[in-house]
Design a protein around this motif. Structure first.
Motif, PDB file in Angstrom:
ATOM      1  N   PRO A   3     -24.759 -20.116  28.414  1.00  0.00           N
ATOM      2  CA  PRO A   3     -23.733 -20.374  27.402  1.00  0.00           C
ATOM      3  C   PRO A   3     -22.441 -20.886  28.027  1.00  0.00           C
ATOM      4  CG  PRO A   3     -23.937 -18.014  27.805  1.00  0.00           C
ATOM      5  CD  PRO A   3     -25.065 -18.679  28.548  1.00  0.00           C
ATOM      6  N   ARG A   4     -21.715 -21.683  27.273  1.00  0.00           N
ATOM      7  CA  ARG A   4     -20.397 -22.145  27.708  1.00  0.00           C
ATOM      8  C   ARG A   4     -19.292 -21.230  27.220  1.00  0.00           C
ATOM      9  NH1 ARG A   4     -19.471 -28.258  26.208  1.00  0.00           N
ATOM     10  NH2 ARG A   4     -17.417 -27.691  27.063  1.00  0.00           N
ATOM     11  N   VAL A   5     -19.600 -20.442  26.194  1.00  0.00           N
ATOM     12  CA  VAL A   5     -18.609 -19.508  25.651  1.00  0.00           C
ATOM     13  C   VAL A   5     -19.302 -18.216  25.239  1.00  0.00           C
ATOM     14  CG1 VAL A   5     -18.777 -20.574  23.359  1.00  0.00           C
ATOM     15  CG2 VAL A   5     -16.805 -19.152  23.917  1.00  0.00           C
ATOM     16  N   SER A   6     -18.693 -17.099  25.606  1.00  0.00           N
ATOM     17  CA  SER A   6     -19.149 -15.783  25.167  1.00  0.00           C
ATOM     18  C   SER A   6     -18.154 -15.273  24.127  1.00  0.00           C
ATOM     19  CB  SER A   6     -19.213 -14.799  26.340  1.00  0.00           C
ATOM     20  OG  SER A   6     -20.156 -15.202  27.302  1.00  0.00           O
ATOM     21  N   ILE A 101     -12.974 -21.327  17.527  1.00  0.00           N
ATOM     22  CA  ILE A 101     -13.523 -20.795  18.776  1.00  0.00           C
ATOM     23  C   ILE A 101     -13.828 -21.918  19.759  1.00  0.00           C
ATOM     24  CG2 ILE A 101     -15.539 -19.635  19.777  1.00  0.00           C
ATOM     25  CD1 ILE A 101     -15.494 -17.764  17.324  1.00  0.00           C
ATOM     26  N   ASP A 102     -14.444 -22.984  19.295  1.00  0.00           N
ATOM     27  CA  ASP A 102     -14.756 -24.108  20.181  1.00  0.00           C
ATOM     28  C   ASP A 102     -13.480 -24.721  20.767  1.00  0.00           C
ATOM     29  OD1 ASP A 102     -17.433 -23.784  19.737  1.00  0.00           O
ATOM     30  OD2 ASP A 102     -17.696 -25.578  18.507  1.00  0.00           O
ATOM     31  N   ASP A 103     -12.452 -24.891  19.931  1.00  0.00           N
ATOM     32  CA  ASP A 103     -11.203 -25.495  20.412  1.00  0.00           C
ATOM     33  C   ASP A 103     -10.531 -24.609  21.457  1.00  0.00           C
ATOM     34  OD1 ASP A 103     -11.510 -27.703  18.776  1.00  0.00           O
ATOM     35  OD2 ASP A 103     -10.328 -26.856  17.141  1.00  0.00           O
ATOM     36  N   LEU A 104     -10.526 -23.306  21.238  1.00  0.00           N
ATOM     37  CA  LEU A 104      -9.945 -22.387  22.219  1.00  0.00           C
ATOM     38  C   LEU A 104     -10.718 -22.450  23.534  1.00  0.00           C
ATOM     39  CD1 LEU A 104      -9.304 -19.329  19.874  1.00  0.00           C
ATOM     40  CD2 LEU A 104      -7.538 -20.726  20.973  1.00  0.00           C
ATOM     41  N   ALA A 105     -12.048 -22.466  23.439  1.00  0.00           N
ATOM     42  CA  ALA A 105     -12.873 -22.522  24.655  1.00  0.00           C
ATOM     43  C   ALA A 105     -12.641 -23.819  25.422  1.00  0.00           C
ATOM     44  CB  ALA A 105     -14.353 -22.389  24.284  1.00  0.00           C
ATOM     45  N   ARG A 106     -12.458 -24.919  24.713  1.00  0.00           N
ATOM     46  CA  ARG A 106     -12.232 -26.208  25.390  1.00  0.00           C
ATOM     47  C   ARG A 106     -10.898 -26.222  26.120  1.00  0.00           C
ATOM     48  NH1 ARG A 106     -14.812 -28.357  20.481  1.00  0.00           N
ATOM     49  NH2 ARG A 106     -16.895 -29.130  21.060  1.00  0.00           N
ATOM     50  N   LEU A 107      -9.900 -25.524  25.596  1.00  0.00           N
ATOM     51  CA  LEU A 107      -8.627 -25.433  26.320  1.00  0.00           C
ATOM     52  C   LEU A 107      -8.813 -24.738  27.665  1.00  0.00           C
ATOM     53  CD1 LEU A 107      -5.961 -24.556  23.590  1.00  0.00           C
ATOM     54  CD2 LEU A 107      -6.008 -26.586  25.064  1.00  0.00           C
ATOM     55  N   VAL A 108      -9.618 -23.697  27.682  1.00  0.00           N
ATOM     56  CA  VAL A 108      -9.899 -23.010  28.951  1.00  0.00           C
ATOM     57  C   VAL A 108     -10.698 -23.928  29.867  1.00  0.00           C
ATOM     58  CG1 VAL A 108     -10.986 -21.001  30.030  1.00  0.00           C
ATOM     59  CG2 VAL A 108      -9.746 -20.736  27.872  1.00  0.00           C
ATOM     60  N   ASP A 109     -11.639 -24.674  29.307  1.00  0.00           N
ATOM     61  CA  ASP A 109     -12.377 -25.661  30.103  1.00  0.00           C
ATOM     62  C   ASP A 109     -11.429 -26.645  30.792  1.00  0.00           C
ATOM     63  OD1 ASP A 109     -14.925 -24.728  29.641  1.00  0.00           O
ATOM     64  OD2 ASP A 109     -15.344 -26.099  27.982  1.00  0.00           O
ATOM     65  N   ARG A 110     -10.329 -26.940  30.142  1.00  0.00           N
ATOM     66  CA  ARG A 110      -9.367 -27.909  30.686  1.00  0.00           C
ATOM     67  C   ARG A 110      -8.424 -27.297  31.716  1.00  0.00           C
ATOM     68  NH1 ARG A 110      -6.506 -30.655  25.721  1.00  0.00           N
ATOM     69  NH2 ARG A 110      -5.401 -31.709  27.429  1.00  0.00           N
ATOM     70  N   GLY A 111      -8.468 -25.975  31.881  1.00  0.00           N
ATOM     71  CA  GLY A 111      -7.700 -25.397  32.970  1.00  0.00           C
ATOM     72  C   GLY A 111      -6.750 -24.274  32.648  1.00  0.00           C
ATOM     73  N   VAL A 112      -6.521 -23.957  31.367  1.00  0.00           N
ATOM     74  CA  VAL A 112      -5.650 -22.820  31.080  1.00  0.00           C
ATOM     75  C   VAL A 112      -6.449 -21.538  31.274  1.00  0.00           C
ATOM     76  CG1 VAL A 112      -4.376 -24.216  29.410  1.00  0.00           C
ATOM     77  CG2 VAL A 112      -6.108 -22.630  28.593  1.00  0.00           C
ATOM     78  N   VAL A 113      -5.765 -20.445  31.562  1.00  0.00           N
ATOM     79  CA  VAL A 113      -6.468 -19.172  31.741  1.00  0.00           C
ATOM     80  C   VAL A 113      -6.440 -18.333  30.474  1.00  0.00           C
ATOM     81  CG1 VAL A 113      -6.117 -19.112  34.231  1.00  0.00           C
ATOM     82  CG2 VAL A 113      -4.441 -17.988  32.733  1.00  0.00           C
ATOM     83  N   VAL A 114      -5.459 -18.600  29.602  1.00  0.00           N
ATOM     84  CA  VAL A 114      -5.386 -17.935  28.299  1.00  0.00           C
ATOM     85  C   VAL A 114      -5.096 -18.997  27.254  1.00  0.00           C
ATOM     86  CG1 VAL A 114      -4.200 -16.207  26.874  1.00  0.00           C
ATOM     87  CG2 VAL A 114      -4.484 -15.799  29.332  1.00  0.00           C
ATOM     88  N   ALA A 115      -5.925 -19.057  26.217  1.00  0.00           N
ATOM     89  CA  ALA A 115      -5.706 -19.963  25.087  1.00  0.00           C
ATOM     90  C   ALA A 115      -5.565 -19.106  23.836  1.00  0.00           C
ATOM     91  CB  ALA A 115      -6.871 -20.940  24.932  1.00  0.00           C
ATOM     92  N   ALA A 116      -4.396 -19.187  23.211  1.00  0.00           N
ATOM     93  CA  ALA A 116      -4.077 -18.308  22.088  1.00  0.00           C
ATOM     94  C   ALA A 116      -4.195 -19.036  20.764  1.00  0.00           C
ATOM     95  CB  ALA A 116      -2.660 -17.757  22.252  1.00  0.00           C
ATOM     96  N   ALA A 117      -4.728 -18.352  19.774  1.00  0.00           N
ATOM     97  CA  ALA A 117      -4.652 -18.806  18.397  1.00  0.00           C
ATOM     98  C   ALA A 117      -3.350 -18.250  17.834  1.00  0.00           C
ATOM     99  CB  ALA A 117      -5.848 -18.306  17.601  1.00  0.00           C
ATOM    100  N   SER A 118      -2.410 -19.131  17.494  1.00  0.00           N
ATOM    101  CA  SER A 118      -1.046 -18.716  17.176  1.00  0.00           C
ATOM    102  C   SER A 118      -0.750 -18.787  15.682  1.00  0.00           C
ATOM    103  CB  SER A 118      -0.041 -19.586  17.934  1.00  0.00           C
ATOM    104  OG  SER A 118       1.280 -19.277  17.549  1.00  0.00           O
ATOM    105  N   ARG A 119      -0.309 -17.642  15.158  1.00  0.00           N
ATOM    106  CA  ARG A 119       0.116 -17.580  13.758  1.00  0.00           C
ATOM    107  C   ARG A 119       1.536 -18.085  13.576  1.00  0.00           C
ATOM    108  NH1 ARG A 119      -1.145 -11.246  13.793  1.00  0.00           N
ATOM    109  NH2 ARG A 119      -0.232 -11.646  15.857  1.00  0.00           N
ATOM    110  N   TYR A 120       2.281 -18.191  14.668  1.00  0.00           N
ATOM    111  CA  TYR A 120       3.721 -18.391  14.572  1.00  0.00           C
ATOM    112  C   TYR A 120       4.203 -19.737  15.085  1.00  0.00           C
ATOM    113  CZ  TYR A 120       3.078 -13.380  14.030  1.00  0.00           C
ATOM    114  OH  TYR A 120       2.646 -12.151  13.613  1.00  0.00           O
TER     115      TYR A 120
END
Length: 261
Positions: A3-6, A101-120
């Motif tokens: 898997p690419r994302v858990s 979920i896919d968009d957050l995982a792709r951000l990590v694929d690009r090099g960030v260590v934490v990708a947040a879904a932001s309400r604000y």
């Protein structure tokens, strides 16, 4: 296929309510994925329903948490059990949008260590939930973004993606509630590792009762809030801190860490 994302989902007696959420995740996540339903006890009412879905879709598996009860231990166990290089934590109540979920995982694929879904951030929104909790979360997110430069306006949201190597490097010290999101964001900030965000619309749960206890969890949130401020820490120092504080650390190691604190 690896898997690419858990997708890590801590559960506690969600019962039949988990079915709709799991079905949405399976429908919306297009990356090769595994969905880990992490439970604290074999008799959890969520498990029969999750196992029925798992029989139909091998991406789903139930995982018994052996680190101790509570959402923090369940999330830590789930990330340790993850097979993918990216772990996305989402709640079992359907408040989070699985399409992201896919968009957050792709951000990590690009090099960030934490990708947040932001309400604000612009485009994000929080619908429902206790008023004081909303105000406290928004205040914490904004002040951390403005003054600590943590890379997200929503450090307290649990709906995040993580580089699993990063998490295993710095460890998860939280052992009570849902403060893991702010802990790992704070650690990334002190290490000056990249954090990114995308807007999300959070909807208060429609079924069942929330297990979030603000009064009980507030001290842990404040601990990591203040930790986010400060000088850059060497990765070795943060790793040593975790090695000494992890639950299976020897007493002598903990004593040495105490002399450095």
């Amino acid at each position: 296929m690896t898997p690419r994302v858990s997708v890590v989902i801590p559960v506690y007696n969600e019962g039949e309510g988990v079915v709709r959420h799991l079905e949405r995740i399976l429908r919306e996540v297009l990356l090769p994925a595994e969905i880990l339903v992490v439970h604290d006890m074999p008799e959890d009412t969520t498990i029969p329903y999750a196992r029925e879905i798992a029989r139909k879709d091998p991406r789903v598996r139930t995982v018994l948490n052996t680190y101790g009860r509570g959402p923090a231990n369940a999330i830590r166990f789930g990330i340790d059990a993850a097979k993918a290089p990216v772990a996305v934590v989402t709640m079992a109540d359907g408040c989070d949008d699985p399409r992201q979920i896919d968009d957050l995982a792709r951000l990590v694929d690009r090099g960030v260590v934490v990708a947040a879904a932001s309400r604000y951030m612009p485009g994000g929104q929080q619908v429902g939930g206790p008023r004081f909790k909303r105000m406290a979360s928004r205040w914490a997110g904004r002040t951390l973004h403005w003054f600590a430069r943590v890379g997200t306006r929503d450090a307290t949201n649990s709906f995040k993606a993580y580089d699993t190597d990063f998490v295993r490097e710095v460890g998860i010290e939280s052992n009570t509630g849902f403060e893991i999101g702010i802990e790992l964001t704070a650690k990334a900030n002190r290490l000056r590792r990249p954090v990114a965000e995308i807007p999300t619309i959070w909807l208060d749960r429609q079924l069942g009762e929330s297990h979030f206890d603000l009064g009980r969890f507030m001290p842990s949130y404040l601990r990591w809030y203040f930790f986010a401020f400060g000088r850059r820490l060497p990765a070795e120092q943060l790793a040593a801190r975790w090695a000494a504080r992890r639950p299976d650390a020897a007493p002598a190691d903990r004593d040495k860490e105490g002399t450095r604190a």
